[in-house]
Scaffold this motif. Structure first.
Motif, PDB file in Angstrom:
ATOM      1  N   PRO A 121      16.822   5.489   2.716  1.00 28.36           N
ATOM      2  CA  PRO A 121      17.716   4.621   3.510  1.00 28.36           C
ATOM      3  C   PRO A 121      16.940   3.608   4.347  1.00 28.36           C
ATOM      4  O   PRO A 121      17.349   2.450   4.465  1.00 28.36           O
ATOM      5  CB  PRO A 121      18.476   5.609   4.399  1.00 28.36           C
TER       6      PRO A 121
ATOM      7  N   LEU B 152      13.974   2.341   3.677  1.00 32.50           N
ATOM      8  CA  LEU B 152      13.450   1.314   2.789  1.00 32.50           C
ATOM      9  C   LEU B 152      14.552   0.319   2.415  1.00 32.50           C
ATOM     10  O   LEU B 152      14.336  -0.895   2.402  1.00 32.50           O
ATOM     11  CB  LEU B 152      12.860   1.961   1.525  1.00 32.50           C
ATOM     12  N   HIS B 153      15.720   0.851   2.130  1.00 36.14           N
ATOM     13  CA  HIS B 153      16.809  -0.047   1.728  1.00 36.14           C
ATOM     14  C   HIS B 153      17.223  -0.951   2.876  1.00 36.14           C
ATOM     15  O   HIS B 153      17.580  -2.115   2.687  1.00 36.14           O
ATOM     16  CB  HIS B 153      18.007   0.767   1.226  1.00 36.14           C
ATOM     17  N   LYS B 154      17.150  -0.381   4.064  1.00 39.17           N
ATOM     18  CA  LYS B 154      17.514  -1.222   5.217  1.00 39.17           C
ATOM     19  C   LYS B 154      16.508  -2.344   5.395  1.00 39.17           C
ATOM     20  O   LYS B 154      16.873  -3.490   5.635  1.00 39.17           O
ATOM     21  CB  LYS B 154      17.588  -0.376   6.483  1.00 39.17           C
TER      22      LYS B 154
ATOM     23  N   GLU C 221      14.798  -3.642   3.113  1.00 37.88           N
ATOM     24  CA  GLU C 221      15.017  -4.604   2.035  1.00 37.88           C
ATOM     25  C   GLU C 221      16.196  -5.517   2.398  1.00 37.88           C
ATOM     26  O   GLU C 221      16.168  -6.726   2.152  1.00 37.88           O
ATOM     27  CB  GLU C 221      15.307  -3.841   0.742  1.00 37.88           C
ATOM     28  N   LEU C 222      17.239  -4.917   3.002  1.00 39.69           N
ATOM     29  CA  LEU C 222      18.402  -5.711   3.400  1.00 39.69           C
ATOM     30  C   LEU C 222      18.006  -6.765   4.426  1.00 39.69           C
ATOM     31  O   LEU C 222      18.440  -7.909   4.366  1.00 39.69           O
ATOM     32  CB  LEU C 222      19.482  -4.788   3.984  1.00 39.69           C
ATOM     33  N   GLU C 223      17.134  -6.364   5.374  1.00 42.60           N
ATOM     34  CA  GLU C 223      16.734  -7.311   6.411  1.00 42.60           C
ATOM     35  C   GLU C 223      15.873  -8.417   5.857  1.00 42.60           C
ATOM     36  O   GLU C 223      15.645  -9.425   6.510  1.00 42.60           O
ATOM     37  CB  GLU C 223      15.939  -6.568   7.498  1.00 42.60           C
ATOM     38  N   GLY C 224      15.362  -8.217   4.677  1.00 40.04           N
ATOM     39  CA  GLY C 224      14.534  -9.256   4.078  1.00 40.04           C
ATOM     40  C   GLY C 224      13.059  -9.098   4.398  1.00 40.04           C
ATOM     41  O   GLY C 224      12.254  -9.975   4.091  1.00 40.04           O
TER      42      GLY C 224
ATOM     43  N   TYR D 198       7.920  -1.894  -3.524  1.00 38.86           N
ATOM     44  CA  TYR D 198       8.252  -2.682  -2.333  1.00 38.86           C
ATOM     45  C   TYR D 198       7.018  -3.428  -1.874  1.00 38.86           C
ATOM     46  O   TYR D 198       5.927  -2.866  -1.811  1.00 38.86           O
ATOM     47  CB  TYR D 198       8.722  -1.769  -1.202  1.00 38.86           C
TER      48      TYR D 198
ATOM     49  N   ARG E 185       5.789 -11.195   9.742  1.00 37.16           N
ATOM     50  CA  ARG E 185       6.046 -11.583  11.117  1.00 37.16           C
ATOM     51  C   ARG E 185       6.671 -10.425  11.877  1.00 37.16           C
ATOM     52  O   ARG E 185       6.306 -10.127  13.019  1.00 37.16           O
ATOM     53  CB  ARG E 185       6.972 -12.801  11.172  1.00 37.16           C
TER      54      ARG E 185
END
Lengths: 111, 928
Positions: A51, A53-55, A57-60, A78, A86
């Motif tokens: 979860p 990692l997916h978050k 990824e969602l944040e970019g 990933y 940053r």
């Protein structure tokens, strides 16, 4: 979803970003690397790892690609994105401030 | 930078939604890959493969949950869940179609009805003038007559007074004046076809002040000399006139038409629905420059006199000026103007106010007490009550449905669905229901508004879209909130209780909630029904004052355009009317022609010297004076029981004034001494004693100075018809026509002639019209109807209101009945097992029925008591505020309502109870 009780809350993101900063990895490898580097002190359960990692990824902050892994199967790798770099710097700075403060308090001489 | 991140996030989410299968597959692959690696690592360490696999799975902590956590992290669940919820909700509703349809129907009815009613009331109370959009700077300048303390009557302005207001350039950027008359027009399509209409004479810039542009043509000249001896003969016609008589022809501009016989060129067509800044007048209207008035209306009134007050005013405030800021100055002008009036104006206390222009405020509120606001509060209360009843009904029904599902909900909760998830599901269901009901409700609103407009011709419903949207969404929100509470309640249940489905504390609590809802409903229905009933009662007493005129189809009321309102006239016109009277009387088939006008309404009491010994003096009576010129009584079929008709001396004018010219400010005709009264009034004042020669004295401030009247005749009440033909518009129900009738010999010139015919009056209409036009072409006919037709149209508006009131009450009752039925049916459903046991043990079906009917009745009685108390208290409060008596029979009405509600409750309880009694005990016992 179980909360990471063995980690200070909020630092999981920092750890993951840092590890991935060293080079693109898939989920299993990230968990292994974390365990190895910390000498088995920091262990993240799978129920929290993915979860998180997916978050990210969602944040970019992480970009994911599917590549052939060493076992010959496809795995999701990933990698740190520019925004993630940053974010990582920001998190590092925060951590330094926090740990410095805690250190100062803890080093107080007892009477 | 942040935007780019936001964009990538959304792209991510979109992908998760659109390529869901692919994304799911990827998630699955990822997790499986992880597990394989772990297993491989363990096996490499020497663990047995299947043990390793189990360990791996355990370590993961529940794959499905992990996957769900990942999905949550991706935050795509909102959309997915909503779709799921919707699908689930529709399946759920499809399984219980009848209940769902009932709920939607009730909800729709309630929303639609209350919103439509609120809209109707709102547009009546505060809607803008039809055709004019609401504008901040557009105001009315209203004249107020404060001569009678405590009552503010309206007054109109004279032309010089208008000019004084117009001169206040600091306050008003423009002021427009207008005055209206009845007229007859003809669009000249070959054959003469005179139609009745209204002419409004306006100062220059009238349309500009109101912010209106003609939809065709240029309109009237902006700069106009109101005293122009040779004014341009142009006019702007109303949209309705253009539609009805000119077929919306696009080339009307430049065409001519005849107004009162004068040829006018059409210069423009007014916007839709606009028929003047004052509502209630004819829709067939022509606006013309003020300078044309002497020619078209054949009036000699001048623009220089302060006494000739006939104008209404509208103005535009200067930017930055508020209406309140103008008060001081306009009051000063009003006071100054009152002093300028020369004839008979002693005691006139004039003032003026400035208010934003809406449809209903041409005249100031007639009394300074809170009557208006009480009425408004009441009329808003009813729709709100209906809405409340609807919502509690829907809530009760939903509660019934909700309880049946509590097992399902409990299981879902146990399986790990978050409470929020389940609640969201229930919310979705309620919202779906509300949406469906809302759509249907819109249809109901549309139908109801059509109905209102069709039956109430004087009212044009201005659909304020903002108001509609606001009330509508308010209703929806209320419905959703009410519907949620039972749903939320269901989620708080514990799993065990739900699974056991026992008639325990939980069910009792639910039942109590539902029962409370039904009691509330019934309680709300009482005031609604009572209110409707009292309105009906008032109207019934109004109707009673309009008894059918004997021979109503044989008396024609013919109105001529002599503009009776302002009391101005000339000798010439009076002479013409006399000629007309004689000419019409000569038409074959006519038995007699008479003039009539209601004179005034005031209070009288018995002269102290004329009381009857032994009889308690009667309190001051309110009376209405009707003029009875020569020939009136025989023509109307009124017979005398005592005394005589007026003689010529009594009918001749007093004080040397020619008959028919009232002094400015004097109520016409009250200075004569002889009157004729009805037998009912005589009996009330003097019992059986002879009333002839006795005197009545006026009291109160209705008349200036005290008058004494001597009774010269008493007529049979059964034959007086008490019709006043004074040109009153059918007023809205609720306004009282008070006072017993008394007759006076003097007549104030009006243009109303009553023609009695031998046969049915209808047939003689063309001949009478022809004779009138021939004899006096300059006095156009405004209307010619039989008394029967006049009465019928007045009755129609009263009946329309009765239907509206009755409909609302019936709806309220229907909703309560359904609610009660639902509760009792639900209770039956709960105790099915118990019923089965009882029946198996030998309880007769009647006993079972009685059990449930008793329950329903007790609920109903509880609600009744509360509701009746509320209702009666409410009526008392309103009567106290309005200063009027509660209508007679209110107590009887309350009892009637109570009986009715009990009856409905009985039926509503009996039906489900009966079906309960029929339950096969075996089937009942098998129910879990």
């Amino acid at each position: 979803m179980s909360r990471p009780s063995d980690l200070v809350q909020g630092t999981l993101d920092l750890l993951l970003l840092k590890i991935v900063a060293l080079g693109p990895l898939h989920g299993w490898a990230i968990a292994q690397r974390l365990r190895q580097v910390s000498g088995d002190v920091l262990q993240v359960s799978e129920g929290s790892l993915y979860p998180a990692l997916h978050k990210l990824e969602l944040e970019g902050w992480l970009t994911a690609t599917w590549q052939i892994s060493d076992t010959g199967r496809r795995a999701k790798f990933y990698a740190l994105s520019r925004a993630g770099r940053r974010a990582l710097d920001r998190e590092l700075a925060d951590w330094a401030r926090l740990s410095g403060a805690i250190g100062r308090v803890v080093k107080l001489k007892e009477l | 930078m942040r935007l780019r991140r936001r964009l990538s996030t959304w792209r991510f989410r979109l992908r998760s939604v659109l390529r869901r299968a692919r994304v799911e597959q990827e998630l699955d692959d990822e997790i499986r890959d992880h597990i394989e690696r772990r297993v491989a690592a363990d096996v490499a360490r020497g663990v047995a493969p299947d043990q390793a696999r189990q360990a791996a799975l355990r370590a993961f902590g529940g794959i499905e949950q992990a996957k769900e956590a990942c999905r949550d992290a991706r935050r795509v669940n909102v959309i997915e869940h909503t779709v799921q919820d919707l699908r689930f909700a529709s399946r759920h509703f499809a399984r219980a179609p009848v209940v769902t349809a009932t709920m939607i129907g009730i909800f729709a009815l309630g929303i639609g009805f209350s919103t439509a009613l609120l809209l109707f009331i709102q547009s009546f109370v505060s809607g803008p003038v039809p055709g004019i959009s609401r504008q901040e700077s557009l105001v009315r300048i209203r004249g107020i007559d404060r001569t009678r303390p405590g009552r503010a009557l309206g007054r109109e302005f004279s032309y010089p007074e208008y000019r004084e207001y117009a001169a206040q350039r600091a306050l008003f950027s423009a002021v427009a004046a207008w005055t209206s008359y009845d007229m007859v027009f003809d669009v000249e399509t070959g054959q003469a076809n005179p139609q009745s209409g209204a002419a409004t004479y306006v100062t220059g810039g009238y349309f500009q002040v109101l912010g209106l542009r003609p939809v065709l043509g240029a309109g009237l000249p902006i700069e106009a000399n109101d005293a122009d001896p040779a004014p341009p003969l142009v006019g702007v016609i109303s949209h309705a006139l253009w539609e009805r008589h000119l077929d919306r022809s696009p080339d009307v501009i430049g065409r001519t038409m005849k107004v009162n016989g004068v040829i006018i060129t059409i210069a423009g067509v007014a916007p839709r629905r606009f028929a003047g800044a004052r509502t209630g007048g004819s829709q067939m209207r022509v606006w013309m420059p003020l300078g044309t008035r002497p020619l078209v209306q054949r009036t000699t009134s001048t623009l220089s006199s302060y006494d000739d007050a006939r104008f209404g005013l509208a103005a535009r405030l200067q930017p930055g000026v508020r209406a309140e800021q103008t008060r001081a100055i306009v009051e000063t002008i009003a006071a100054r103007t009152a002093q300028q009036m020369t004839t008979g104006s002693t005691g006139l206390v004039a003032s003026t106010d400035v208010v934003p222009m809406i449809a209903s405020n041409y005249f100031p509120p007639s009394s300074d007490n809170a009557e208006g606001s009480a009425g408004r509060f009441l009329s808003v209360l009813f729709p709100v009550l209906i809405l409340l009843i609807t919502c509690t009904n829907v809530s009760a029904l939903l509660a019934g449905l909700g309880v049946a599902r509590r097992r399902e909900i409990a299981v879902r909760l146990a399986l790990g669905a978050g409470r929020r998830r389940v609640v969201r599901q229930l919310v979705t269901e309620t919202v779906m229901l509300a949406m469906a009901a809302g759509a249907l409700g819109l249809l109901v609103i549309w139908l109801l508004l059509r109905l209102f407009e069709a039956n109430i011709p004087d009212l044009s419903i201005a659909i304020d879209w903002r108001g509609l949207a606001f009330t509508f969404s308010l209703a929806l929100v209320a419905g959703v909130l009410f519907g949620l509470s039972p749903a939320l309640h269901a989620t708080r249940l514990g799993l065990l209780e739900a699974l056991k489905d026992s008639a325990g504390v939980v069910v009792a609590r639910r039942l109590r909630l539902q029962s409370a809802l039904v009691v509330a409903q019934i309680a709300f229905t009482q005031p609604a029904l009572l209110g409707m009933g009292s309105v009906l009662l008032e109207m019934r007493s109004d109707l009673r004052e309009l008894p059918a005129q004997p021979h109503a189809d044989r008396i024609l009321e013919v109105r001529f355009n002599v503009n009776p309102r302002y009391g101005s006239l000339d000798d010439h016109r009076e002479h013409t009317l006399v000629r007309l009277q004689e000419r019409l009387a000569a038409v074959p088939g006519v038995e007699g022609v008479v003039r009539q006008e209601i004179v005034d309404s005031f209070d009288v009491e018995v002269h102290p010297a004329d009381t009857v010994a032994g009889l308690e003096p009667a309190p001051p009576q309110q009376v209405r004076a009707i003029a009875a010129p020569a020939g009136y009584f025989p023509l109307m079929g009124i017979s005398f029981v005592r005394g005589r008709d007026f003689d010529a001396a009594e009918r001749s004018p007093a004080r040397g004034r020619p008959a028919g010219i009232p002094e400015r400010g004097e109520r016409s005709g009250i200075d004569t001494g002889a009157i004729v009264i009805g037998s009912g009034l005589a009996r009330r004042l003097w019992g059986g004693a002879d009333a002839i020669g006795r005197r009545l004295v006026s009291v109160g401030r209705n008349l200036r100075g005290v008058r004494t009247f001597t009774i010269v005749g008493v007529v049979d009440d059964a034959t007086t018809d008490a019709r006043d033909h004074g040109g009153r518009h059918p007023e809205l129900p609720g306004s009282r026509r008070d006072g017993a009738r008394i007759f006076m010999p003097w007549v104030h010139t009006t243009g109303h002639l009553l023609v009695r015919t031998r046969g049915a009056a209808e047939h003689l209409l063309p001949a009478i019209r022809a004779a009138a036009v021939d004899e006096a072409p300059e006095l156009p006919i405004v209307s010619a109807r039989t008394i029967a037709a006049v009465e019928a149209s007045e009755r129609r508006s009263v009946f329309a209101a009765i239907y509206a009131a009755g409909g609302t009450g019936a709806l309220a009752l229907l909703l309560s009945a359904i609610g009660l039925y639902a509760v009792v049916a639900f209770a039956v459903g709960q105790r099915v097992r118990e019923i089965g046991i009882r029946t198996a043990l030998g309880a007769g079906s009647r006993q079972v029925v009685r059990l449930f009917v008793r329950r329903g009745l007790s609920l109903c009685l509880f609600g009744l008591v509360i509701g009746l108390l509320l209702g009666i208290a409410g009526v008392r409060v309103i009567s106290a505020v309005q200063g009027s008596e509660p209508p007679t029979g209110i107590l009887g009405l309350s009892v009637l309502v109570a009986v009715f509600v009990i009856g409905v409750a009985l039926v509503a309880s009996w039906i489900p109870a009966r079906s309960a009694a029929r339950i096969d005990p075996l089937a009942a016992l098998r129910v879990e």
